[in-house]
Every structure is written in structure tokens, then in C-alpha cells.
Design an enzyme around this catalytic site. Structure first.
Site, PDB file in Angstrom:
ATOM      1  N   HIS A  18       0.846  -1.207   0.000  1.00 32.62           N
ATOM      2  CA  HIS A  18       0.000   0.000   0.000  1.00 32.62           C
ATOM      3  C   HIS A  18       0.875   1.249   0.000  1.00 32.62           C
ATOM      4  O   HIS A  18       2.107   1.153  -0.057  1.00 32.62           O
ATOM      5  CB  HIS A  18      -0.975  -0.035   1.180  1.00 32.62           C
ATOM      6  CG  HIS A  18      -0.310  -0.160   2.516  1.00 32.62           C
ATOM      7  ND1 HIS A  18       0.426   0.845   3.086  1.00 32.62           N
ATOM      8  CD2 HIS A  18      -0.250  -1.193   3.391  1.00 32.62           C
ATOM      9  CE1 HIS A  18       0.893   0.456   4.259  1.00 32.62           C
ATOM     10  NE2 HIS A  18       0.500  -0.787   4.463  1.00 32.62           N
ATOM     11  N   HIS A  21       4.085   1.494   2.234  1.00 36.45           N
ATOM     12  CA  HIS A  21       5.258   0.765   1.738  1.00 36.45           C
ATOM     13  C   HIS A  21       5.888   1.533   0.573  1.00 36.45           C
ATOM     14  O   HIS A  21       7.101   1.690   0.502  1.00 36.45           O
ATOM     15  CB  HIS A  21       4.864  -0.631   1.238  1.00 36.45           C
ATOM     16  CG  HIS A  21       4.120  -1.445   2.262  1.00 36.45           C
ATOM     17  ND1 HIS A  21       2.974  -2.137   1.961  1.00 36.45           N
ATOM     18  CD2 HIS A  21       4.357  -1.657   3.573  1.00 36.45           C
ATOM     19  CE1 HIS A  21       2.547  -2.762   3.049  1.00 36.45           C
ATOM     20  NE2 HIS A  21       3.363  -2.478   4.040  1.00 36.45           N
ATOM     21  N   CYS A 137       1.231  -9.794  20.662  1.00 36.92           N
ATOM     22  CA  CYS A 137       0.359  -9.361  19.549  1.00 36.92           C
ATOM     23  C   CYS A 137       0.951  -9.903  18.250  1.00 36.92           C
ATOM     24  O   CYS A 137       2.064  -9.512  17.862  1.00 36.92           O
ATOM     25  CB  CYS A 137       0.256  -7.836  19.483  1.00 36.92           C
ATOM     26  SG  CYS A 137      -0.583  -7.277  17.990  1.00 36.92           S
ATOM     27  N   CYS A 140       1.656  -7.199  15.464  1.00 33.71           N
ATOM     28  CA  CYS A 140       2.824  -6.369  15.786  1.00 33.71           C
ATOM     29  C   CYS A 140       4.083  -7.227  15.844  1.00 33.71           C
ATOM     30  O   CYS A 140       5.190  -6.700  15.831  1.00 33.71           O
ATOM     31  CB  CYS A 140       2.707  -5.720  17.163  1.00 33.71           C
ATOM     32  SG  CYS A 140       1.508  -4.398  17.285  1.00 33.71           S
ATOM     33  N   CYS A 161      -4.717  -5.374  21.620  1.00 33.03           N
ATOM     34  CA  CYS A 161      -3.590  -4.513  21.238  1.00 33.03           C
ATOM     35  C   CYS A 161      -4.099  -3.095  21.003  1.00 33.03           C
ATOM     36  O   CYS A 161      -5.120  -2.905  20.327  1.00 33.03           O
ATOM     37  CB  CYS A 161      -2.958  -5.056  19.957  1.00 33.03           C
ATOM     38  SG  CYS A 161      -1.788  -3.931  19.205  1.00 33.03           S
ATOM     39  N   HIS A 164      -3.660  -2.500  17.026  1.00 30.75           N
ATOM     40  CA  HIS A 164      -4.490  -3.266  16.084  1.00 30.75           C
ATOM     41  C   HIS A 164      -5.903  -3.534  16.571  1.00 30.75           C
ATOM     42  O   HIS A 164      -6.750  -3.970  15.794  1.00 30.75           O
ATOM     43  CB  HIS A 164      -3.804  -4.597  15.750  1.00 30.75           C
ATOM     44  CG  HIS A 164      -2.551  -4.412  14.955  1.00 30.75           C
ATOM     45  ND1 HIS A 164      -1.310  -4.328  15.539  1.00 30.75           N
ATOM     46  CD2 HIS A 164      -2.355  -4.261  13.627  1.00 30.75           C
ATOM     47  CE1 HIS A 164      -0.403  -4.143  14.608  1.00 30.75           C
ATOM     48  NE2 HIS A 164      -1.002  -4.095  13.432  1.00 30.75           N
ATOM     49  N   LYS A 318      -5.744   7.849  10.846  1.00 33.21           N
ATOM     50  CA  LYS A 318      -4.849   6.773  10.442  1.00 33.21           C
ATOM     51  C   LYS A 318      -5.498   6.014   9.287  1.00 33.21           C
ATOM     52  O   LYS A 318      -6.721   5.856   9.271  1.00 33.21           O
ATOM     53  CB  LYS A 318      -4.709   5.845  11.655  1.00 33.21           C
ATOM     54  CG  LYS A 318      -3.439   5.108  11.710  1.00 33.21           C
ATOM     55  CD  LYS A 318      -3.365   4.296  12.970  1.00 33.21           C
ATOM     56  CE  LYS A 318      -2.785   2.957  12.595  1.00 33.21           C
ATOM     57  NZ  LYS A 318      -2.707   2.032  13.682  1.00 33.21           N
ATOM     58  N   LYS A 321      -7.938  -0.377   6.605  1.00 28.22           N
ATOM     59  CA  LYS A 321      -8.901  -1.034   5.711  1.00 28.22           C
ATOM     60  C   LYS A 321     -10.308  -0.909   6.277  1.00 28.22           C
ATOM     61  O   LYS A 321     -11.270  -0.717   5.538  1.00 28.22           O
ATOM     62  CB  LYS A 321      -8.533  -2.500   5.537  1.00 28.22           C
ATOM     63  CG  LYS A 321      -7.282  -2.662   4.719  1.00 28.22           C
ATOM     64  CD  LYS A 321      -7.300  -3.948   3.877  1.00 28.22           C
ATOM     65  CE  LYS A 321      -6.043  -4.053   3.069  1.00 28.22           C
ATOM     66  NZ  LYS A 321      -4.919  -4.645   3.823  1.00 28.22           N
TER      67      LYS A 321
HETATM   68  N1  MSP Z   1       8.139  -6.482   8.812  1.00 28.20           N
HETATM   69  C1  MSP Z   1       8.250  -5.341   9.625  1.00 28.20           C
HETATM   70  C2  MSP Z   1       9.539  -4.614   9.379  1.00 28.20           C
HETATM   71  C3  MSP Z   1      10.766  -5.420   9.555  1.00 28.20           C
HETATM   72  S1  MSP Z   1      12.200  -4.542   9.163  1.00 28.20           S
HETATM   73  C4  MSP Z   1      13.444  -5.459   9.635  1.00 28.20           C
HETATM   74  C5  MSP Z   1       7.080  -4.378   9.318  1.00 28.20           C
HETATM   75  N2  MSP Z   1       6.468  -4.554   8.153  1.00 28.20           N
HETATM   76  S2  MSP Z   1       5.233  -3.664   7.627  1.00 28.20           S
HETATM   77  O1  MSP Z   1       4.781  -4.323   6.433  1.00 28.20           O
HETATM   78  O2  MSP Z   1       4.276  -3.452   8.646  1.00 28.20           O
HETATM   79  O3  MSP Z   1       5.835  -2.314   7.183  1.00 28.20           O
HETATM   80  C6  MSP Z   1       5.975  -1.230   8.059  1.00 28.20           C
HETATM   81  C7  MSP Z   1       6.612  -0.087   7.311  1.00 28.20           C
HETATM   82  O4  MSP Z   1       5.813   0.285   6.169  1.00 28.20           O
HETATM   83  C8  MSP Z   1       6.686   1.202   8.116  1.00 28.20           C
HETATM   84  O5  MSP Z   1       7.776   1.221   8.979  1.00 28.20           O
HETATM   85  C9  MSP Z   1       6.807   2.209   7.010  1.00 28.20           C
HETATM   86  O6  MSP Z   1       8.084   2.154   6.481  1.00 28.20           O
HETATM   87  C10 MSP Z   1       5.804   1.684   6.011  1.00 28.20           C
HETATM   88  N3  MSP Z   1       4.449   2.176   6.312  1.00 28.20           N
HETATM   89  C11 MSP Z   1       3.348   1.426   6.595  1.00 28.20           C
HETATM   90  N4  MSP Z   1       2.267   2.254   6.752  1.00 28.20           N
HETATM   91  C12 MSP Z   1       2.642   3.527   6.588  1.00 28.20           C
HETATM   92  C13 MSP Z   1       1.971   4.774   6.530  1.00 28.20           C
HETATM   93  N5  MSP Z   1       0.676   4.900   6.739  1.00 28.20           N
HETATM   94  N6  MSP Z   1       2.701   5.864   6.229  1.00 28.20           N
HETATM   95  C14 MSP Z   1       4.049   5.811   5.939  1.00 28.20           C
HETATM   96  N7  MSP Z   1       4.692   4.645   5.966  1.00 28.20           N
HETATM   97  C15 MSP Z   1       4.089   3.513   6.422  1.00 28.20           C
HETATM   98  O7  MSP Z   1       6.820  -3.529  10.138  1.00 28.20           O
END
Ligand code: MSP
Length: 732
Positions: A18, A21, A137, A140, A161, A164, A318, A321
Site C-alpha cells: 500500500h 510501503h 500481539c 505487531c 492490542c 491493532h 490513520k 482497511k
Molecule cells: N516487517 C516489519 C519490518 C521489519 S524490518 C526489519 C514491518 N512490516 S510492515 O509491512 O508493517 O511495514 C511497516 C513499514 O511500512 C513502516 O515502517 C513504514 O516504512 C511503512 N508504512 C506502513 N504504513 C505507513 C503509513 N501509513 N505511512 C508511511 N509509511 C508507512 O513492520
């Protein structure tokens, strides 16, 4: 040779990519490109985090094995990165890491072994076996303390949590622990001795306060009977490693830690330490746990951990979904140029703070900063070069004997005024970019766009063009604008790789002999004013960022069912997007905010039952005028000298048109959604010269141009001449 290693988090392989990422990848991609421009050998890593209970459960729900689940999500991530040109083929990441790769297992095991052999700063075993009892969790992938969950509402229920809002798992089992509590002082000393280790400063303060508050030992394994999808603990296969121990280690295993093959392919020795970009949501794992694991294993610390804020919806909520306020990447790529999305992400979010993402704001920025700003400056400059300088970059020099003449026109004959301004802006841009203040860097670049745009308009090139004695003055103005564009291409390349390469090509620099490569390989610090070679043949001039019709695009975004073509894939829309046309070309259309239907339809002719209605072949004509009526209309040939958009008026273009009078006329035309201003420069058109002047949006319109009204929408097609005609010639 200098090297640079940049990473994004590896994303959980249980849900599809999304905007969040995409954002971290855009940031890392821009920084990687900026480093590569400087000749620094750069390695950019992204990937997926594939182990753990959450992925196991997602796989179970989908009727897949965990590996199949990961493969499925990875295929989407790869599709997304290719579509957004973030993959290797497009000069983006160097490696897509997957924690399910065997070499990763080897590397993580090696790190574990080293930590397991180590003593803490207080002389105890860094890893020990114990018993864990508490709440976990799964989404998380973290254990929760009392202040991190909401108590159960009914007796015997599970707490939930706070992030979540899902129930936590009760865990009571044998577990390996990492003795984190012994590392607090060492971590504080690290933050203290390495300013900038955690960025921005506000996040460093948060982390420091957290560590000062005292650290608890961390459970770093689960029984295989509870979690089987993960890396087995070395020498104790009944345990599976805690997913964060496994995931964080990807940053070193990817480049060769614990695996010779990877070491040969990339080189841990060569690239480590890395700069980690992360969202603030996972800062603690990166700035506390990871450095502690590395300390225990005796591995060098990362270069820095840089945390950005989160994207919220336009109302500051925030994205989730459940709320239905997430940004769909398919919608983004269908409606917006990729470079506009990249620009918006970096310009709109003040790095480090949360930002709001809305389609309307994205459209507004694209139209104002890109279509009317950079895009217009580029097309305008290049169109004038093709028209007034025979399509070649003219000389920027005004000879001694012409200096006085040039001065009289108001043009600054001292080229260093503009070059000095731009050099200073370049230095500021670089400073901001290096500090990850992308928004400020882009603001600085846009002061250059505005300044050069104004310089060009103030010089009134169309008037200079009429005077043979001012040829050098005109050339100098055009040279300065073109040279500025060259600089902007280099500065902005990391943010907009596609558009800047396009401008580069249009400037004629892509294949010109002696060209200095492309903006991808030019260090902004080494730009020298005046290196744009005189005589360079410019390329074909094409509009860069077509204006986006806000109402139409928003309607399409909000009504997805109408977007789909016959095959349901929205082809109809993407075809239309390449021809972003809006309203038609007459004065009447210039009425602001009038509904399009009314605007585009000419008023119906007066009908009366005369014999005229019966004239064969005169379909549609319902009444006749005689010649004296016609001669009341003074129609003249005019030449468009300038054309520009009007701020906040989507439909209007402001033209100056020479109709053979002493002064050119100023005419407003409601054609902005169909014609780019630069397409009109130099065009011979038909003008109604004796129409009573009227004011629109604060500008007086002194006439009207003629255009055919085509199709249901009344698309304007400007009437023009195929033979040479003098300005002011009468049409009769
Ligand atoms: N798998 C772990 C990270 C492990 S790193 C060794 C994780 N994954 S995640 O799929 O949840 O991705 C989190 C990351 O996605 C956030 O730290 C950020 O980089 C990005 N984002 C997810 N949602 C976001 C927003 N709403 N806004 C900006 N970036 C965000 O955590």
C-alpha cells in the site's frame, strides 16, 4: 571507492503493498539515486519479512502453505515495484530480499551463535533460556506490557492490542531471552557518542527517554510447536527464532554476513554499515533491539536509523482497511504520472512528521507545480528556442556593442546575477536533500522555476524577436532559461527520474556529442554554469505533465465501477488520461465555475419558420443574416505571441495576440484544458477584433479567438491558416 548502503524495512508477507510501503521505497530510492549521481557505489535493499505466526495464520486462512503465501504477496510487491519503476530494471533497488532464502537462515544462525557466545557489558550471558509468561500481539510481532494493551472487557477474556485492536495471545512457555536489560548504558552511550545515529532529533529524544526508563529482557524464541514457520534456533531446533531477530538481521545477511556466496555477490565488508529508513512505528525495534543484538554479536552499528512519519487520510485519520480510507496503488498508478506521485510524497510530507494524503491535494500539486510550473517552463523555453533560435541552443553571450541596447530592454546583462542565484539554490537544495528535508529541497528548486519563468516573461521575447538588433539579447535570455533547465534536471533527477530524463532529451542532451551523460550520472555539486553547449540541436518538444481535470478524475476515482473498460481493467480511462481535454474555446466558456455542459454548448440558434429552413444542405442553420450583419464583425488574423495559464483558473489561457496594431491584444480563451500554452506560440489565428472588452478573473479580454466546436463535449479546435498571412489581415 566510497560506498553507500540504504535499506527500507522488509514488509510483512501477509498483506498486499500500500501507500505506506511505497512511500518508504520512494524515499530510499531518491536517496540512492542522489548518491549514485555523486559517483558513490550504492546498494539499495528492500524486501519481505516472511516468517512468524501472523504469516502462518494468513496462509492458513488462504489455504496455502506459508511459503506459498509469501510467494503470492511477493509477486504483488514485485509488480508494484516494477509499475512504480522502483525495481532494478528501472534503476531502483539492487536487491529484493526474502527472509525465506536459505542464505538468510545461515546468516541469522551465525548472528545468533555469536550473540549466544557473548557476555553482556555486565559480564553475564547475552542469551539465556527461561520461561516466558505474557501477552503477544501477532500483527505487531511484539510482546505487550500492561501499558500497551487494553484490559479485557469480560472476565477470562484476552486484552487487546492498542494499535491493532485485536486480541492478544497468552503465551506461557520455555523461551530464550536476550538480556536487553544489561545494554541500557551501552545504548545510551551509543546515542550520545553518535549524534545523528537516530534521526530526526525528536525521535532520538524519544528513544533515549525509552531506554532511560529501563529495559526488560526480551523473549527471542518460541517453541516450534507454537510457531514453526521461522528460523530454528541453532543447536536447539525445538525453538523458532523470534521474528524480529530474524527480520532485522536481513540487513546484513542480504549483503553477505554469514554466507560467502552473498559476500562475493555484494560484500558485507564493502557496504556495511547501512542507513535504515523506517516508519516511526518500528523505530524501537531498529534503534534499541537491533543495536543491542549487534553489540552482543560484535558487529559494527548501522550508519543511522532515520524514521519518517505516517501518511494519514485527508482528515488526519490513520489509514486502515476498516475505515476504508487507504490509498489504492492501482488507482494511483492509473490516474497519475509516477513522477507526480514521487514529487507529491516528497514535497507534501515534512520528513519526520505525519502527512495527509488526498487525491485532490495530489491533483492540485500536479497541476500547479508540475503542469503550470516545471512543465510549462520547459515547454515554453524549448518552444521559443525552436521558433526564435532555429531549434538550436543559442549563445548566451551579449557582445560589448550590444550591451547598451540589451540594457534598455530591462534584461540584466550581467549573467552572474541569475547564475549566482541558481548556484546558491543548488547548494541549498543539496544541503536539504542530504539532511532528508526533501520538502525544503523541493521548495528551493521551485524558487528557481519561478525566478526563471519571471525572467523570461519580463524580457518579452516576442518583442525582442521583432528587432534584429536584439537578437543577442533574446538568445541570452533563452540560453539562461535552457541552462537553468539543465541544472534542474540534475537536481531533480532523484525525485523525478522519468520527467527529468525527458526534459534532458528535449534539450537535445541525450545524444549530443560531448554531452555529459544523463542526469543520473551527474553530481549536482559539479554543475558548472555555461556548460550547456551552444548549437546543441534540441529534441522534439512534448508536454511533460498534462493538466489533470480535477472534477473528472475525482469522479472516476470515486466511481470505480465506471472506470472499468469492457474487460474490467479500466483501459478506457487510461486512454482518456493521455488526452486530458476539458472545455472549449470561446469567450463564453471563460465563465468561471459554470457547469461544463452549459459552457460547452453554443446557445441554440433562433428558430423561425422561414423558407431558409428548407434549404437543402443547410442542416442546422435556422436563420440567415445578410452581408451587412456579417460586416459588423471585424475578424482579423492574429499571431499568438505569448500564452500562459492563469493561477486558479483551470480553463483559461491568457494570450497576447498581435493583430497588426501598435500594441498586441490581451485575450482570454477558455481552452486551457485542451491546449498547452506553448502549442499556441507563433500560431496564426482568427480573432474577433471588435468585441466589446470584458473583464474575467481580473484580466481584461480584448477580443475572442475562433474555434470549431467538436463533439458532444464541444472540444475546441482553433481556426488557423495553412498559408502565410500577415498579422491584421481582415477576414471577409
Ligand atoms: N516487517 C516489519 C519490518 C521489519 S524490518 C526489519 C514491518 N512490516 S510492515 O509491512 O508493517 O511495514 C511497516 C513499514 O511500512 C513502516 O515502517 C513504514 O516504512 C511503512 N508504512 C506502513 N504504513 C505507513 C503509513 N501509513 N505511512 C508511511 N509509511 C508507512 O513492520
Amino acid at each position: 571507492m566510497k560506498t553507500f548502503y540504504v535499506t527500507t524495512p522488509i514488509y510483512y508477507a501477509n498483506s498486499l503493498p500500500h501507500l505506506g510501503h511505497l512511500y518508504t521505497m520512494i524515499v530510499a530510492d531518491a536517496v540512492a539515486r542522489h548518491k549514485r549521481q555523486q559517483g558513490i557505489e550504492t546498494f539499495f535493499l528492500t524486501g519481505t519479512d516472511e516468517h512468524g505466526i501472523n504469516i502462518e495464520r494468513a496462509a492458513e486462512r488462504a489455504g496455502r502453505t506459508p511459503k506459498e503465501q509469501a510467494d503470492y504477496v511477493v509477486s504483488y510487491f514485485k509488480k508494484m515495484t516494477a509499475e512504480f519503476r522502483l525495481d532494478t530494471d528501472h534503476g531502483g533497488y539492487d536487491m529484493f530480499m526474502r527472509t525465506s532464502e536459505p542464505f538468510h537462515y545461515e546468516g541469522v544462525s551465525e548472528l545468533w551463535r555469536r550473540a549466544a557466545r557473548a557476555k553482556t557489558p555486565k559480564g553475564k550471558d547475552a542469551i539465556y533460556k527461561g520461561h516466558y509468561e505474557g501477552w503477544f500481539c501477532a500483527p505487531c510481532a511484539a510482546y505487550k506490557t500492561e501499558d500497551e494493551y487494553a484490559k479485557p472487557t469480560e472476565a477470562g477474556g484476552s486484552p487487546t492490542c492498542l494499535i491493532h485492536e485485536t486480541p492478544l495471545d497468552r503465551i506461557s512457555e520455555e523461551s530464550y531471552f536476550f538480556r536487553l536489560s544489561d545494554y541500557a548504558e551501552a545504548l545510551l552511550a551509543l546515542y550520545e557518542s553518535r549524534p545523528g545515529f537516530v534521526q530526526p532529533e525528536s525521535r532520538n529524544n524519544e528513544v533515549t527517554a525509552f531506554v532511560r526508563g529501563g529495559l526488560q529482557d526480551l523473549s527471542v524464541s518460541r517453541l516450534k510447536t507454537s510457531v514453526s514457520w521461522g528460523v530454528p534456533v541453532p543447536d536447539d531446533p525445538d525453538h523458532t527464532m523470534y521474528v524480529w531477530f530474524d527480520a532485522l538481521t536481513n540487513y546484513i545477511t542480504a549483503i553477505g554476513f554469514g554466507n560467502e556466496e552473498r559476500e562475493r555477490a555484494v560484500g558485507f565488508e564493502k557496504f556495511w554499515p547501512a542507513l535504515h529508513f523506517v516508519g516511526k512505528d518500528i523505530l524501537r525495534f531498529h534503534a534499541v533491539y537491533w543495536p543491542a543484538f549487534l553489540m552482543a554479536a560484535g558487529v559494527e552499528q548501522p550508519r543511522a536509523i532515520v524514521a519518517h512519519g505516517m501518511w494519514l487520510d485527508p482528515n488526519g485519520r490513520k489509514m486502515s482497511k476498516t475505515l476504508g480510507n487507504t490509498v489504492d496503488l492501482d488507482v494511483l498508478s492509473r490516474h497519475f504520472p509516477i513522477d507526480a506521485i514521487r514529487y507529491f510524497c516528497l514535497r507534501e510530507m515534512v520528513f519526520g512528521q505525519d502527512g495527509r494524503f488526498g487525491y485532490e491535494a495530489l491533483i492540485d500539486r500536479t497541476n500547479s507545480d508540475l503542469a503550470s510550473g516545471l512543465g510549462n517552463l520547459s515547454s515554453r523555453t524549448l518552444t521559443m528556442i525552436s521558433r526564435y533560435a532555429d531549434g538550436r541552443i543559442p549563445s548566451g553571450v551579449i557582445s560589448e556593442d550590444k550591451l547598451l541596447l540589451a540594457k534598455r530592454t530591462g534584461v540584466d546583462t550581467d549573467e552572474t546575477t541569475i547564475s549566482g542565484f541558481i548556484e546558491h539554490a543548488r547548494d541549498q537544495f543539496r544541503q536539504h536533500f542530504e539532511a532528508f528535508a526533501f520538502s525544503k529541497a523541493l521548495e528551493t528548486a521551485w524558487t528557481v522555476v519561478a525566478r526563471v519563468d519571471k525572467m523570461t516573461s519580463d524580457a518579452r521575447p516576442w518583442e525582442l524577436a521583432k528587432d534584429e538588433n536584439q537578437k543577442q539579447t533574446l538568445s541570452a535570455v533563452l540560453y539562461r532559461a535552457a541552462e537553468t533547465l539543465r541544472w534542474l534536471c540534475v537536481l531533480l533527477y532523484p525525485v523525478m527520474p522519468t520527467a527529468t530524463l525527458e526534459i534532458w532529451t528535449q534539450l537535445g542532451l541525450a545524444n549530443s556529442p560531448g554531452s555529459t551523460g544523463t542526469p543520473a550520472g551527474i553530481d549536482p555539486a559539479k554543475l558548472k554554469w555555461g556548460e550547456l553547449a551552444e548549437g546543441t540541436v534540441i529534441g522534439e518538444v512534448k508536454p511533460l505533465f498534462p493538466r489533470i481535470d480535477k472534477a473528472k478524475t475525482m469522479a472516476e476515482i470515486n466511481e470505480p465501477e465506471q472506470e472499468a473498460g469492457a474487460d474490467g481493467r479500466g483501459d478506457r480511462v487510461s486512454v482518456e488520461r493521455e488526452h486530458p481535454l476539458g472545455v472549449q474555446a470561446t469567450e463564453a466558456n471563460a465563465v468561471p465555475n459554470a457547469p461544463i455542459r452549459k459552457e460547452t454548448r453554443p446557445s441554440p440558434p433562433m428558430t423561425s419558420a422561414t423558407e431558409a429552413d428548407a434549404v437543402p444542405g443547410a442542416e442546422g442553420v435556422t436563420s440567415f443574416i445578410d452581408i451587412t450583419d456579417f460586416t459588423k464583425v471585424d475578424l482579423r488574423v492574429g499571431e499568438v505571441l505569448t500564452a500562459e495559464r492563469i493561477p486558479k483558473a483551470d480553463k483559461l489561457l491568457l494570450l497576447t495576440v498581435d493583430i497588426g496594431e501598435e500594441k498586441p491584444r490581451q485575450i482570454l480563451a477558455g481552452i486551457a484544458q485542451y491546449y498547452e500554452p506553448e502549442q499556441l506560440l507563433g500560431r496564426k489565428i482568427a480573432v474577433v477584433a471588435n468585441l466589446k472588452p470584458r473583464k474575467l478573473r481580473g484580466y481584461e479580454s480584448q477580443g475572442m479567438l475562433l474555434a470549431a466546436s467538436v463533439g458532444d463535449e464541444g472540444k475546441p479546435v482553433i481556426a488557423t491558416f495553412t498559408e502565410d498571412v500577415p498579422n491584421g489581415a481582415r477576414l471577409k
